[in-house]
Design a protein around this motif. Structure first.
Motif, PDB file in Angstrom:
ATOM      1  N   ALA A 193      18.729  37.805   7.932  1.00 14.15           N
ATOM      2  CA  ALA A 193      19.585  36.625   7.927  1.00 14.15           C
ATOM      3  C   ALA A 193      20.772  36.808   6.978  1.00 14.15           C
ATOM      4  O   ALA A 193      21.908  36.440   7.308  1.00 14.15           O
ATOM      5  CB  ALA A 193      18.772  35.395   7.536  1.00 14.15           C
ATOM      6  N   LEU A 194      20.523  37.371   5.804  1.00 10.77           N
ATOM      7  CA  LEU A 194      21.613  37.610   4.851  1.00 10.77           C
ATOM      8  C   LEU A 194      22.610  38.629   5.385  1.00 10.77           C
ATOM      9  O   LEU A 194      23.828  38.455   5.254  1.00 10.77           O
ATOM     10  CB  LEU A 194      21.032  38.078   3.513  1.00 10.77           C
ATOM     11  N   ALA A 195      22.091  39.703   5.984  1.00 16.10           N
ATOM     12  CA  ALA A 195      22.993  40.690   6.584  1.00 16.10           C
ATOM     13  C   ALA A 195      23.782  40.075   7.726  1.00 16.10           C
ATOM     14  O   ALA A 195      24.978  40.354   7.901  1.00 16.10           O
ATOM     15  CB  ALA A 195      22.190  41.896   7.068  1.00 16.10           C
ATOM     16  N   GLY A 196      23.128  39.227   8.535  1.00  9.90           N
ATOM     17  CA  GLY A 196      23.832  38.558   9.623  1.00  9.90           C
ATOM     18  C   GLY A 196      24.936  37.645   9.129  1.00  9.90           C
ATOM     19  O   GLY A 196      26.015  37.562   9.730  1.00  9.90           O
ATOM     20  N   LEU A 197      24.686  36.954   7.995  1.00  9.19           N
ATOM     21  CA  LEU A 197      25.736  36.120   7.408  1.00  9.19           C
ATOM     22  C   LEU A 197      26.905  36.983   6.942  1.00  9.19           C
ATOM     23  O   LEU A 197      28.070  36.585   7.074  1.00  9.19           O
ATOM     24  CB  LEU A 197      25.164  35.321   6.237  1.00  9.19           C
ATOM     25  N   GLY A 198      26.596  38.174   6.406  1.00 11.30           N
ATOM     26  CA  GLY A 198      27.674  39.087   6.033  1.00 11.30           C
ATOM     27  C   GLY A 198      28.497  39.506   7.242  1.00 11.30           C
ATOM     28  O   GLY A 198      29.728  39.588   7.178  1.00 11.30           O
ATOM     29  N   GLY A 199      27.826  39.755   8.370  1.00 12.06           N
ATOM     30  CA  GLY A 199      28.549  40.076   9.596  1.00 12.06           C
ATOM     31  C   GLY A 199      29.372  38.902  10.078  1.00 12.06           C
ATOM     32  O   GLY A 199      30.520  39.073  10.534  1.00 12.06           O
TER      33      GLY A 199
ATOM     34  N   MET B 136      21.814  44.677  11.953  1.00 17.56           N
ATOM     35  CA  MET B 136      21.668  43.235  11.749  1.00 17.56           C
ATOM     36  C   MET B 136      23.031  42.589  11.500  1.00 17.56           C
ATOM     37  O   MET B 136      23.277  41.451  11.926  1.00 17.56           O
ATOM     38  CB  MET B 136      20.707  42.973  10.599  1.00 17.56           C
ATOM     39  N   MET B 137      23.914  43.299  10.813  1.00 12.06           N
ATOM     40  CA  MET B 137      25.276  42.794  10.639  1.00 12.06           C
ATOM     41  C   MET B 137      26.000  42.728  11.977  1.00 12.06           C
ATOM     42  O   MET B 137      26.762  41.783  12.238  1.00 12.06           O
ATOM     43  CB  MET B 137      26.055  43.680   9.664  1.00 12.06           C
ATOM     44  N   MET B 138      25.789  43.728  12.838  1.00 12.26           N
ATOM     45  CA  MET B 138      26.411  43.702  14.166  1.00 12.26           C
ATOM     46  C   MET B 138      25.974  42.470  14.951  1.00 12.26           C
ATOM     47  O   MET B 138      26.800  41.795  15.587  1.00 12.26           O
ATOM     48  CB  MET B 138      26.024  44.960  14.948  1.00 12.26           C
ATOM     49  N   LEU B 139      24.682  42.185  14.925  1.00 13.18           N
ATOM     50  CA  LEU B 139      24.181  41.008  15.624  1.00 13.18           C
ATOM     51  C   LEU B 139      24.797  39.738  15.047  1.00 13.18           C
ATOM     52  O   LEU B 139      25.098  38.785  15.783  1.00 13.18           O
ATOM     53  CB  LEU B 139      22.661  40.953  15.526  1.00 13.18           C
ATOM     54  N   GLY B 140      24.994  39.716  13.722  1.00 11.40           N
ATOM     55  CA  GLY B 140      25.625  38.563  13.095  1.00 11.40           C
ATOM     56  C   GLY B 140      27.073  38.392  13.502  1.00 11.40           C
ATOM     57  O   GLY B 140      27.529  37.276  13.769  1.00 11.40           O
ATOM     58  N   THR B 141      27.827  39.488  13.568  1.00  9.32           N
ATOM     59  CA  THR B 141      29.231  39.391  13.969  1.00  9.32           C
ATOM     60  C   THR B 141      29.347  38.900  15.407  1.00  9.32           C
ATOM     61  O   THR B 141      30.185  38.050  15.726  1.00  9.32           O
ATOM     62  CB  THR B 141      29.942  40.746  13.839  1.00  9.32           C
ATOM     63  N   PHE B 142      28.494  39.441  16.288  1.00  8.90           N
ATOM     64  CA  PHE B 142      28.584  39.036  17.691  1.00  8.90           C
ATOM     65  C   PHE B 142      28.199  37.570  17.863  1.00  8.90           C
ATOM     66  O   PHE B 142      28.882  36.814  18.563  1.00  8.90           O
ATOM     67  CB  PHE B 142      27.679  39.901  18.570  1.00  8.90           C
ATOM     68  N   ALA B 143      27.088  37.159  17.239  1.00 10.50           N
ATOM     69  CA  ALA B 143      26.662  35.769  17.363  1.00 10.50           C
ATOM     70  C   ALA B 143      27.726  34.820  16.822  1.00 10.50           C
ATOM     71  O   ALA B 143      27.983  33.757  17.396  1.00 10.50           O
ATOM     72  CB  ALA B 143      25.338  35.565  16.627  1.00 10.50           C
ATOM     73  N   ALA B 144      28.369  35.208  15.714  1.00  6.69           N
ATOM     74  CA  ALA B 144      29.427  34.377  15.136  1.00  6.69           C
ATOM     75  C   ALA B 144      30.622  34.288  16.080  1.00  6.69           C
ATOM     76  O   ALA B 144      31.217  33.213  16.265  1.00  6.69           O
ATOM     77  CB  ALA B 144      29.855  34.938  13.790  1.00  6.69           C
ATOM     78  N   GLY B 145      31.005  35.420  16.677  1.00  2.42           N
ATOM     79  CA  GLY B 145      32.119  35.402  17.621  1.00  2.42           C
ATOM     80  C   GLY B 145      31.820  34.578  18.854  1.00  2.42           C
ATOM     81  O   GLY B 145      32.689  33.863  19.375  1.00  2.42           O
ATOM     82  N   TRP B 146      30.572  34.661  19.329  1.00  2.00           N
ATOM     83  CA  TRP B 146      30.179  33.934  20.532  1.00  2.00           C
ATOM     84  C   TRP B 146      30.198  32.423  20.325  1.00  2.00           C
ATOM     85  O   TRP B 146      30.733  31.660  21.140  1.00  2.00           O
ATOM     86  CB  TRP B 146      28.782  34.412  20.959  1.00  2.00           C
ATOM     87  N   MET B 147      29.632  31.973  19.199  1.00  5.34           N
ATOM     88  CA  MET B 147      29.585  30.539  18.936  1.00  5.34           C
ATOM     89  C   MET B 147      30.869  30.019  18.298  1.00  5.34           C
ATOM     90  O   MET B 147      31.211  28.839  18.449  1.00  5.34           O
ATOM     91  CB  MET B 147      28.396  30.224  18.024  1.00  5.34           C
TER      92      MET B 147
ATOM     93  N   ALA C  13      25.199  30.754  13.390  1.00  6.60           N
ATOM     94  CA  ALA C  13      24.819  31.673  14.462  1.00  6.60           C
ATOM     95  C   ALA C  13      24.657  33.094  13.933  1.00  6.60           C
ATOM     96  O   ALA C  13      23.751  33.831  14.363  1.00  6.60           O
ATOM     97  CB  ALA C  13      25.881  31.646  15.567  1.00  6.60           C
ATOM     98  N   GLY C  14      25.515  33.500  12.995  1.00  4.07           N
ATOM     99  CA  GLY C  14      25.386  34.823  12.400  1.00  4.07           C
ATOM    100  C   GLY C  14      24.075  34.978  11.649  1.00  4.07           C
ATOM    101  O   GLY C  14      23.426  36.033  11.713  1.00  4.07           O
ATOM    102  N   ILE C  15      23.672  33.921  10.943  1.00  4.77           N
ATOM    103  CA  ILE C  15      22.390  33.958  10.226  1.00  4.77           C
ATOM    104  C   ILE C  15      21.237  34.137  11.210  1.00  4.77           C
ATOM    105  O   ILE C  15      20.334  34.956  10.994  1.00  4.77           O
ATOM    106  CB  ILE C  15      22.214  32.670   9.404  1.00  4.77           C
ATOM    107  N   VAL C  16      21.271  33.382  12.319  1.00  4.99           N
ATOM    108  CA  VAL C  16      20.200  33.473  13.316  1.00  4.99           C
ATOM    109  C   VAL C  16      20.188  34.852  13.971  1.00  4.99           C
ATOM    110  O   VAL C  16      19.123  35.461  14.151  1.00  4.99           O
ATOM    111  CB  VAL C  16      20.368  32.364  14.372  1.00  4.99           C
ATOM    112  N   GLY C  17      21.375  35.371  14.311  1.00  4.56           N
ATOM    113  CA  GLY C  17      21.443  36.692  14.937  1.00  4.56           C
ATOM    114  C   GLY C  17      20.890  37.782  14.039  1.00  4.56           C
ATOM    115  O   GLY C  17      20.108  38.633  14.480  1.00  4.56           O
ATOM    116  N   GLY C  18      21.265  37.752  12.762  1.00  4.66           N
ATOM    117  CA  GLY C  18      20.735  38.744  11.832  1.00  4.66           C
ATOM    118  C   GLY C  18      19.251  38.588  11.607  1.00  4.66           C
ATOM    119  O   GLY C  18      18.513  39.583  11.491  1.00  4.66           O
TER     120      GLY C  18
END
Length: 458
Positions: A307-313, A121-132, A144-149
């Motif tokens: 979502a929290l893990a995605g925000l961490g990513g 879930m952190m990986m998805l957050g890092t990628f979504a954050a990098g993309w947006m 975006a990281g929150i949504v990805g996670g």
């Protein structure tokens, strides 16, 4: 059936029906494992059986003792980085993603769903954050990281809650799936020849750079603390150095993380919503008899967890301005360890994240001499632990702690620094050490990891 549950202390419920973890007697309280007897105590337990909880004065005394120990260590060893503002600024930045992952795990596991998919879930957050982030800036990247996670958490919830897949198997699958997805999409969106992302600096392994996240500094106070720190006075300068890290160049995402910890405590332990959610992790059958929609609460908890893990990513990607392949570096697993070390409580998770963040930050600030100085502190603490265990009658544990303490002391006296490879291992060694020391006081939710079907108790 109406739900009449009042949130009080952890695991207590009042009212005419069952409590959060067990049935309570009329107008009585249950401790979550046995029925209430109507007079405010749990039947079947002796008054002295409950473990003594740390009060706020005791916690403050422990913190003060730790500060004195670090001050003495700095004076004895000359390792100024032990209490420098730079060290604690780096530690704070390292602790936030770990803490958010641990907080995400707490939400999920308090509802009874084991979540070792935090890394994915952190990986998805890092990628979504990098993309947006490279297109719309760091604030959109955080969203975006929150949504990805959250999407990763939703997948885990569907597998475990709806289809009853083993929680460990599902979590591993989420980690593997997330790794494959982000690597494939990175090649497709960042590394495609002739694409806008590639022309902006992206490639198969990283996204184009994004703008800086705004930071804040408290005027006057930051400069004053820095001036006091430079004098190297005993205790006073050390306190100034530590406090300086919290008022100088602090990311707004760090402030958000602190707010999320406080909000999670009040949501889970001071609201009827939180009591119902925790009841799903303690006794879902009892919760359903009170009208709690167990499946809905489990879905909500696991999605918030993601979502929290995605925000961490996202914090990781925003901190270095780009998404990078393998950027999480196992922080999701360390976050899971902080949750266990923190005994499934937000305050414990925050303390564990701070400890692991401190050790992780040593890698960035020439940590060999500092880790060498910490060998002396750990040796003293283990010696004190050995004496305490011996006083309690734990001869084997006392002997083991004493032997390790002597070994660390000899290592400290015979060397001037520690190898860089050991410094890089120190966060993971710390993880194993603190978990082994805290294992005897852990109390996970009773129904954690167990599949549940609607109407199971009827």
């Amino acid at each position: 059936m109406s739900t009449n549950i009042t949130a009080k202390a952890d695991g207590e419920g009042t009212g005419p029906g069952a409590g959060a973890r067990g049935a309570a007697g009329a107008n009585g309280k249950g401790d979550g494992r046995s029925a209430g007897n109507g007079n405010g105590t749990a039947a079947g337990r002796k008054p002295g059986d409950a473990k003594r909880k740390l009060s706020y004065p005791v916690v403050l005394l422990i913190i003060a003792g730790g500060l004195v120990a670090l001050s003495l260590l700095r004076i004895v060893t000359g390792a100024d980085e032990v209490t420098s503002s730079g060290q604690y600024s780096s530690a704070l930045a390292a602790a936030v993603p770990i803490g958010l992952a641990g907080l995400g795990g707490l939400w999920s596991e308090r509802a009874g769903v084991i979540n070792i998919g935090l890394e994915g879930m952190m990986m998805l957050g890092t990628f979504a954050a990098g993309w947006m982030g490279w297109q719309h800036g760091p604030l959109v990247a955080a969203l975006a990281g929150i949504v990805g996670g959250a999407l990763g958490g939703l997948i885990h919830a569907i597998a475990t809650v709806t289809f009853g897949v083993d929680h460990i198997v599902s979590g591993v699958a989420v980690n593997i799936l997330a790794l494959g997805v982000v690597q494939f999409l990175a090649k497709l969106w960042f590394g495609a020849e002739g694409s806008a992302a590639a022309e902006a600096g992206g490639n198969d392994k990283q996204s184009p750079p994004m703008e800086d996240m705004p930071v804040f500094t408290v005027p006057g106070l930051a400069d004053g603390l820095q001036a006091v720190e430079k004098h190297h006075w005993f205790l006073v300068s050390d306190l100034a150095g530590i406090l300086g890290a919290f008022v100088s160049n602090v990311s707004w995402l760090t402030v958000l993380a602190v707010a999320l910890f406080a909000g999670s405590f009040f949501a889970l332990w001071r609201s009827s919503f939180g009591l119902r959610l925790r009841s799903c992790g303690e006794s879902p059958v009892a919760a359903e008899t009170l009208g709690v929609n167990v499946l809905k609460y489990k879905y909500a908890a696991v999605t918030v967890s993601g979502a929290l893990a995605g925000l961490g990513g996202a914090f990781l990607a925003i901190g270095v301005h780009i998404y990078q392949d393998q950027q999480t570096g196992g922080r999701g697993y360390i976050g899971l360890a902080t949750m266990i070390f923190g005994n499934w409580r937000p305050g414990g998770v925050a303390m564990g994240a701070g400890l692991f963040g401190f050790m992780d930050a040593l890698q960035l600030r020439a940590g060999g001499p500092t880790v060498h100085a910490l060998l002396l502190l750990v040796a003293v603490l283990l010696a004190a632990l050995a004496l305490w265990k011996l006083r309690k009658g734990g001869i084997v544990q006392a002997a083991l702690s004493g032997v390790i303490a002597v070994g660390l002391l000899v290592w400290y006296l015979m060397t001037d620094t520690v190898p860089l490879e050991f410094v890089e291992m120190s966060p993971y060694i710390t993880t194993l050490l603190v978990l082994s020391l805290a294992a005897q006081r852990l109390r996970p939710p009773k129904a954690i990891g167990k599949s549940y079907r609607r109407g199971q108790g009827t």
